[in-house]
Design a protein around this motif. Structure first.
Motif, PDB file in Angstrom:
ATOM      1  N   ARG A 262     -72.652 -99.048-127.728  1.00 54.46           N
ATOM      2  CA  ARG A 262     -71.248 -99.074-128.151  1.00 54.46           C
ATOM      3  C   ARG A 262     -70.374 -99.731-127.088  1.00 54.46           C
ATOM      4  O   ARG A 262     -69.565 -99.074-126.443  1.00 54.46           O
ATOM      5  CB  ARG A 262     -70.802 -97.633-128.427  1.00 54.46           C
ATOM      6  N   PRO A 263     -70.508-101.062-126.904  1.00 58.69           N
ATOM      7  CA  PRO A 263     -71.423-101.982-127.592  1.00 58.69           C
ATOM      8  C   PRO A 263     -72.701-102.191-126.788  1.00 58.69           C
ATOM      9  O   PRO A 263     -72.842-101.658-125.684  1.00 58.69           O
ATOM     10  CB  PRO A 263     -70.607-103.272-127.626  1.00 58.69           C
ATOM     11  N   VAL A 264     -73.617-102.980-127.339  1.00 61.19           N
ATOM     12  CA  VAL A 264     -74.831-103.345-126.624  1.00 61.19           C
ATOM     13  C   VAL A 264     -74.440-104.238-125.448  1.00 61.19           C
ATOM     14  O   VAL A 264     -73.640-105.165-125.589  1.00 61.19           O
ATOM     15  CB  VAL A 264     -75.827-104.054-127.565  1.00 61.19           C
ATOM     16  N   THR A 265     -74.976-103.942-124.245  1.00 61.32           N
ATOM     17  CA  THR A 265     -74.602-104.672-123.039  1.00 61.32           C
ATOM     18  C   THR A 265     -75.808-105.412-122.451  1.00 61.32           C
ATOM     19  O   THR A 265     -76.933-105.269-122.926  1.00 61.32           O
ATOM     20  CB  THR A 265     -74.065-103.711-121.961  1.00 61.32           C
ATOM     21  N   LYS A 266     -75.555-106.145-121.395  1.00 63.93           N
ATOM     22  CA  LYS A 266     -76.631-106.845-120.700  1.00 63.93           C
ATOM     23  C   LYS A 266     -77.643-105.864-120.124  1.00 63.93           C
ATOM     24  O   LYS A 266     -78.835-106.177-120.022  1.00 63.93           O
ATOM     25  CB  LYS A 266     -76.059-107.718-119.576  1.00 63.93           C
ATOM     26  N   VAL A 267     -77.181-104.667-119.748  1.00 62.79           N
ATOM     27  CA  VAL A 267     -78.097-103.652-119.222  1.00 62.79           C
ATOM     28  C   VAL A 267     -79.087-103.231-120.294  1.00 62.79           C
ATOM     29  O   VAL A 267     -80.294-103.107-120.045  1.00 62.79           O
ATOM     30  CB  VAL A 267     -77.325-102.429-118.693  1.00 62.79           C
ATOM     31  N   ASN A 268     -78.602-102.995-121.517  1.00 62.04           N
ATOM     32  CA  ASN A 268     -79.490-102.627-122.621  1.00 62.04           C
ATOM     33  C   ASN A 268     -80.563-103.677-122.857  1.00 62.04           C
ATOM     34  O   ASN A 268     -81.742-103.352-123.043  1.00 62.04           O
ATOM     35  CB  ASN A 268     -78.687-102.440-123.921  1.00 62.04           C
ATOM     36  N   ILE A 269     -80.152-104.928-122.854  1.00 62.41           N
ATOM     37  CA  ILE A 269     -81.103-106.010-123.132  1.00 62.41           C
ATOM     38  C   ILE A 269     -82.060-106.200-121.967  1.00 62.41           C
ATOM     39  O   ILE A 269     -83.250-106.490-122.165  1.00 62.41           O
ATOM     40  CB  ILE A 269     -80.352-107.313-123.447  1.00 62.41           C
TER      41      ILE A 269
END
Length: 484
Positions: A262-269
């Motif tokens: 929330r939202p998808v970030t560079k860390v998530n990816i």
């Protein structure tokens, strides 16, 4: 037309199955066929019993023999019969026959339909409880193209005859709802369980299509399945289509990433990419037999006590735009997620998570409802062929990187944590990007909502453009400055 109650007084304001079937039979325009494979002709039986079926039922059939079924509907490439593909062929074939054989000029007001199901009930050993597909292709206006509702079910009853009765009840509810509740899809969904206990049958996939459902987002309908307690998890593909979990997960290695996104970030990816590389290097993990699932729990969809559906759609659109398969679940605890995956596969599993998530996993308060407490939960979580891939966290005060070696769990959990850590169940993601460690979703969201700059660089390529274009997460583009 107001609903009338015929019997079943204990179900106040809910028409009985007999009254539903009778109302359809007494509608002089509704006319179609029933094709039921695998559990008897349980749906059409209700229409015959209600009376007046001669004006409604054009034909009813059960092509049980595989050769006969193949001759009528064609041969499935995978050789299976209880599939969505089989259901579609049945619906198309039977609907086309009605249009071919019934003179439209002679019957200008007829509303054609084809109802079909293909199911497998419980086996003799009672180990496999069975599942099935059912659906209806039908007209609401004789001058309009057809509409369609299809759904997948999983049986939970332990007796084949009981399953047949439940299936017949569900079939009547579907046909009735298709004609009389089509303009209220959420109500139609709830009415599918009229006179059916939710512990008897599970609906884990449903799709609406056609002109009357043109504005329906099937992903939001999927969310209703979970909200209504009809299933524990739903899935959809990068194109936004609802998909059957079994089709995606069956006999696959599974890597799951849980988050709010929330939202998808560079860390998530980055977490996804690094854990995926490590997972593929595990023994017996083949890329073409591996599925990556981005999972959001229902508890993470809530805002002020209620599920914010638009917020859900914002997250889903972004994850799908990046090419990922999304799963929405009702599993607060990780062990329930692993148990769910275990329905479909015995192959390897991986969970990618951050340090804070792992600390929560070792928090006893989440397992007080279990008689065996946290030990029972961990037995369910780690007895499978599973590993946790741990993404480090940078301490904002000290600048220290926290990983599996120095994270702190409750003193009572230290020895338990060490047991799983030193048995290789928890492994660190070491090849991470240190430049993005200060990115947090909640801070990105705050910047977006306040209209401040700088958040765009914290997100994967292309995501900020979608947020601005679609005005996601309460983003409101400021008016461009005009030079005088």
């Amino acid at each position: 037309m107001p609903e009338t109650i015929l019997g079943d007084k204990e179900f106040e304001n809910i028409p009985s199955i007999k009254s539903k079937a009778l109302r359809i039979n007494l509608n002089e325009n509704i006319y179609g066929t029933f094709a039921e494979i695998g559990a008897g002709q349980e749906t059409v039986r209700n229409f015959f019993r209600a009376g007046g079926a001669s004006g409604t039922v054009a034909k009813t059939m059960s092509a049980y023999d595989k050769d006969f079924s193949d001759a009528i509907y064609g041969i499935e490439e995978d050789g299976r019969y209880v599939t969505e593909s089989r259901l579609q062929k049945m619906l198309v074939h039977e609907f086309d026959l009605i249009e071919e054989r019934i003179n439209r000029d002679k019957h200008p007001n007829r509303l054609f339909f084809s109802f079909a199901n293909t199911v497998a009930t419980i086996d003799f050993a009672k180990k496999y409880k069975g599942h099935g597909w059912l659906g209806i292709r039908y007209q609401i206006d004789p001058k309009e193209p057809f509409n369609e509702i299809t759904l997948h079910i999983r049986f939970h009853e332990n007796d084949a005859q009981l399953q047949q009765v439940t299936l017949g009840t569900l079939g009547v509810n579907l046909i009735y709802g298709a004609y009389y509740k089509y303009d209220q899809p959420n109500k139609l969904l709830r009415y599918l369980y009229d006179h059916i206990d939710k512990d008897k049958i599970e609906i884990d996939t449903i799709n609406f299509s056609g002109p009357r459902f043109a504005d329906i987002d099937n992903r939001l309908i999927s969310l209703q399945l979970i909200k209504n307690g009809m299933t524990d998890a739903v899935m959809f593909d990068p194109e936004g289509h609802n998909i059957l979990p079994a089709r995606i997960l069956y006999k696959k290695n599974i890597l799951a990433l849980r988050g709010s996104f929330r939202p998808v970030t560079k860390v998530n990816i980055d977490m996804f990419k690094r854990s995926y590389e490590m997972f593929l290097n595990e023994n017996r993990v083949e890329k073409d037999r591996t599925e990556v699932i981005f999972e959001i729990t229902l508890s993470n969809l809530r805002a002020e006590g209620e599920i914010d559906e638009e917020d859900f759609m914002d997250r889903a659109r972004l994850l799908c735009s990046l090419g990922h398969t999304v799963m929405i679940s009702n599993f607060q605890e990780y062990y329930k997620l692993v148990e769910y995956f275990s329905r479909y596969t015995k192959m390897r599993m991986g969970l990618a998570m951050g340090v804070n998530n792992l600390v929560d996993v070792f928090d006893e308060k989440y397992y007080r409802h279990l008689s065996g407490g946290i030990l029972e939960a961990f037995g369910k979580l780690f007895f499978k062929d599973l590993k946790v891939y741990l993404y480090p966290m940078k301490d904002p005060e000290t600048g220290e990187y926290v990983n599996s070696e120095n994270l702190k769990v409750h003193p009572r959990m230290k020895e338990l944590y060490k047991f799983f850590k030193y048995n290789g169940k928890v492994v660190d993601i070491t090849d991470y990007d240190p430049e993005i460690m200060n990115i947090f979703s909640r801070e990105v969201l705050s910047l977006i909502e306040s209209g401040k700059d700088g958040w765009e660089k914290m997100l994967p390529s292309g995501v900020s453009e979608i947020i601005k274009e679609k005005h996601l997460f309460n983003y409101n583009a400021l008016p461009e400055k005009v030079d005088n």
